[in-house]
Every structure is written in structure tokens, then in C-alpha cells.
Design a protein around this motif. Structure first.
Motif, PDB file in Angstrom:
ATOM      1  N   TYR A   1       0.838  -1.171   0.000  1.00 36.94           N
ATOM      2  CA  TYR A   1       0.000   0.000   0.000  1.00 36.94           C
ATOM      3  C   TYR A   1       0.881   1.232   0.000  1.00 36.94           C
ATOM      4  O   TYR A   1       2.030   1.196   0.393  1.00 36.94           O
ATOM      5  N   GLU A   2       0.335   2.339  -0.407  1.00 34.48           N
ATOM      6  CA  GLU A   2       1.110   3.565  -0.488  1.00 34.48           C
ATOM      7  C   GLU A   2       0.540   4.605   0.470  1.00 34.48           C
ATOM      8  O   GLU A   2      -0.667   4.835   0.518  1.00 34.48           O
ATOM      9  N   ILE A   3       1.417   5.247   1.214  1.00 33.87           N
ATOM     10  CA  ILE A   3       1.003   6.276   2.164  1.00 33.87           C
ATOM     11  C   ILE A   3       1.135   7.634   1.488  1.00 33.87           C
ATOM     12  O   ILE A   3       2.203   7.995   0.997  1.00 33.87           O
ATOM     13  N   GLN A   4       0.061   8.380   1.441  1.00 32.65           N
ATOM     14  CA  GLN A   4       0.063   9.699   0.815  1.00 32.65           C
ATOM     15  C   GLN A   4       0.382  10.809   1.802  1.00 32.65           C
ATOM     16  O   GLN A   4       0.956  11.816   1.438  1.00 32.65           O
ATOM     17  N   SER A   5      -0.036  10.645   3.055  1.00 33.94           N
ATOM     18  CA  SER A   5       0.216  11.675   4.065  1.00 33.94           C
ATOM     19  C   SER A   5       0.210  11.034   5.451  1.00 33.94           C
ATOM     20  O   SER A   5      -0.218   9.896   5.620  1.00 33.94           O
ATOM     21  N   ILE A   6       0.679  11.797   6.420  1.00 32.82           N
ATOM     22  CA  ILE A   6       0.721  11.348   7.809  1.00 32.82           C
ATOM     23  C   ILE A   6      -0.132  12.302   8.629  1.00 32.82           C
ATOM     24  O   ILE A   6       0.009  13.519   8.513  1.00 32.82           O
ATOM     25  N   LYS A   7      -1.010  11.752   9.465  1.00 33.22           N
ATOM     26  CA  LYS A   7      -1.834  12.580  10.343  1.00 33.22           C
ATOM     27  C   LYS A   7      -0.957  13.311  11.363  1.00 33.22           C
ATOM     28  O   LYS A   7       0.170  12.901  11.630  1.00 33.22           O
ATOM     29  N   ALA A   8      -1.496  14.377  11.925  1.00 33.81           N
ATOM     30  CA  ALA A   8      -0.788  15.118  12.968  1.00 33.81           C
ATOM     31  C   ALA A   8      -0.561  14.211  14.178  1.00 33.81           C
ATOM     32  O   ALA A   8      -1.399  13.375  14.513  1.00 33.81           O
ATOM     33  N   TYR A   9       0.603  14.375  14.831  1.00 30.99           N
ATOM     34  CA  TYR A   9       0.961  13.581  15.999  1.00 30.99           C
ATOM     35  C   TYR A   9       1.256  14.495  17.170  1.00 30.99           C
ATOM     36  O   TYR A   9       1.879  15.544  17.000  1.00 30.99           O
ATOM     37  N   ASN A  10       0.822  14.105  18.341  1.00 33.88           N
ATOM     38  CA  ASN A  10       1.140  14.813  19.573  1.00 33.88           C
ATOM     39  C   ASN A  10       1.655  13.808  20.591  1.00 33.88           C
ATOM     40  O   ASN A  10       1.092  12.732  20.742  1.00 33.88           O
ATOM     41  N   TYR A  11       2.738  14.170  21.251  1.00 37.34           N
ATOM     42  CA  TYR A  11       3.280  13.353  22.322  1.00 37.34           C
ATOM     43  C   TYR A  11       3.135  14.109  23.631  1.00 37.34           C
ATOM     44  O   TYR A  11       3.225  15.332  23.665  1.00 37.34           O
ATOM     45  N   LEU A  12       2.934  13.376  24.714  1.00 38.13           N
ATOM     46  CA  LEU A  12       2.813  13.985  26.028  1.00 38.13           C
ATOM     47  C   LEU A  12       4.100  13.736  26.808  1.00 38.13           C
ATOM     48  O   LEU A  12       4.457  12.582  27.077  1.00 38.13           O
TER      49      LEU A  12
ATOM     50  N   VAL B   1       5.951   4.266   7.745  1.00 32.23           N
ATOM     51  CA  VAL B   1       6.091   4.963   6.464  1.00 32.23           C
ATOM     52  C   VAL B   1       7.147   4.284   5.597  1.00 32.23           C
ATOM     53  O   VAL B   1       8.007   4.933   5.035  1.00 32.23           O
ATOM     54  N   ALA B   2       7.095   2.993   5.453  1.00 35.98           N
ATOM     55  CA  ALA B   2       8.132   2.226   4.780  1.00 35.98           C
ATOM     56  C   ALA B   2       8.333   2.622   3.330  1.00 35.98           C
ATOM     57  O   ALA B   2       9.430   2.507   2.806  1.00 35.98           O
ATOM     58  N   ASN B   3       7.300   3.088   2.660  1.00 35.84           N
ATOM     59  CA  ASN B   3       7.437   3.356   1.237  1.00 35.84           C
ATOM     60  C   ASN B   3       7.579   4.831   0.890  1.00 35.84           C
ATOM     61  O   ASN B   3       7.531   5.197  -0.264  1.00 35.84           O
ATOM     62  N   ILE B   4       7.759   5.703   1.877  1.00 36.26           N
ATOM     63  CA  ILE B   4       7.954   7.118   1.608  1.00 36.26           C
ATOM     64  C   ILE B   4       9.450   7.388   1.515  1.00 36.26           C
ATOM     65  O   ILE B   4      10.213   6.986   2.393  1.00 36.26           O
ATOM     66  N   PRO B   5       9.912   8.050   0.445  1.00 35.07           N
ATOM     67  CA  PRO B   5      11.348   8.338   0.318  1.00 35.07           C
ATOM     68  C   PRO B   5      11.870   9.123   1.517  1.00 35.07           C
ATOM     69  O   PRO B   5      11.222  10.040   2.006  1.00 35.07           O
ATOM     70  N   GLY B   6      13.038   8.732   2.011  1.00 35.46           N
ATOM     71  CA  GLY B   6      13.645   9.403   3.151  1.00 35.46           C
ATOM     72  C   GLY B   6      13.369   8.712   4.471  1.00 35.46           C
ATOM     73  O   GLY B   6      13.981   9.033   5.466  1.00 35.46           O
ATOM     74  N   ALA B   7      12.438   7.774   4.507  1.00 36.48           N
ATOM     75  CA  ALA B   7      12.148   7.051   5.745  1.00 36.48           C
ATOM     76  C   ALA B   7      13.270   6.068   6.031  1.00 36.48           C
ATOM     77  O   ALA B   7      13.867   5.499   5.128  1.00 36.48           O
ATOM     78  N   ASN B   8      13.544   5.855   7.298  1.00 30.06           N
ATOM     79  CA  ASN B   8      14.565   4.906   7.719  1.00 30.06           C
ATOM     80  C   ASN B   8      14.030   3.490   7.489  1.00 30.06           C
ATOM     81  O   ASN B   8      13.020   3.107   8.067  1.00 30.06           O
ATOM     82  N   THR B   9      14.724   2.717   6.661  1.00 28.24           N
ATOM     83  CA  THR B   9      14.213   1.388   6.324  1.00 28.24           C
ATOM     84  C   THR B   9      14.307   0.404   7.487  1.00 28.24           C
ATOM     85  O   THR B   9      13.586  -0.578   7.512  1.00 28.24           O
ATOM     86  N   SER B  10      15.158   0.659   8.474  1.00 28.80           N
ATOM     87  CA  SER B  10      15.243  -0.275   9.600  1.00 28.80           C
ATOM     88  C   SER B  10      14.140  -0.047  10.627  1.00 28.80           C
ATOM     89  O   SER B  10      13.710  -0.968  11.295  1.00 28.80           O
ATOM     90  N   SER B  11      13.657   1.196  10.771  1.00 23.73           N
ATOM     91  CA  SER B  11      12.597   1.454  11.735  1.00 23.73           C
ATOM     92  C   SER B  11      11.257   1.762  11.069  1.00 23.73           C
ATOM     93  O   SER B  11      10.252   1.909  11.742  1.00 23.73           O
ATOM     94  N   ASN B  12      11.237   1.893   9.741  1.00 24.04           N
ATOM     95  CA  ASN B  12      10.012   2.161   8.975  1.00 24.04           C
ATOM     96  C   ASN B  12       9.296   3.425   9.399  1.00 24.04           C
ATOM     97  O   ASN B  12       8.078   3.506   9.346  1.00 24.04           O
ATOM     98  N   THR B  13      10.050   4.418   9.844  1.00 24.13           N
ATOM     99  CA  THR B  13       9.463   5.705  10.225  1.00 24.13           C
ATOM    100  C   THR B  13      10.530   6.779  10.119  1.00 24.13           C
ATOM    101  O   THR B  13      11.686   6.496   9.812  1.00 24.13           O
TER     102      THR B  13
END
Length: 73
Positions: A1-12, A41-53
Motif C-alpha cells: 500500500y502507499e502512504i500519501q500523508s501522515i496525520k498530525a501527531y502529539n506526544y505527552l 512509512v516504509a514506502n515514503i522516500p527518506g524514511a529509515n528502512t530499519s525502523s520504517n518511520t
């Protein structure tokens, strides 16, 4: 599957500092308190292939705690 965008993320995160005396200070911190997983995000260019994000943007380590003490001499 292909990811087109990433939703907003918030960390506490939380940091607390106690000044016990003029010479002693204690620090406590907690990152990613809710233990939110990063997006895959395994298939987005620039993503780290070992952590998939994007490890520099999202938190792949999960919940972490830290404790420190500072002493003045």
C-alpha cells in the motif's frame, strides 16, 4: 500500500524540577507518557528502512523516564 500523508501527531512529555536546597536540585522527566507508536512509512522516500518511520521526527523508542541530580560545590 502507499502512504500519501501522515496525520498530525502529539506526544505527552513531562519534566519536573525540585530545588531541595541551595546546593541540590533533582530533575525528573518522562517522554511519550502515553506510549504512542510512530506512523509506519516504509514506502515514503527518506524514511529509515530499519525502523520504517522518520526516527528524527517521531518517537520510535516509546515511553522513557529520566532522573538527574545536580549538586553545587
Amino acid at each position: 500500500y502507499e502512504i500519501q500523508s501522515i496525520k498530525a501527531y502529539n506526544y505527552l512529555d513531562l519534566s519536573v524540577r525540585w530545588q531541595l536546597s541551595d546546593m541540590v536540585r533533582v530533575n525528573f522527566s518522562a517522554q511519550n507518557i502515553l506510549d504512542k507508536n510512530p506512523p509506519v512509512v516504509a514506502n515514503i522516500p527518506g524514511a529509515n528502512t530499519s525502523s520504517n518511520t522518520y526516527a528524527d521526527t517521531y518517537d520510535p523508542l516509546g515511553r522513557r523516564f529520566g532522573l538527574g541530580v545536580s549538586v553545587k560545590f
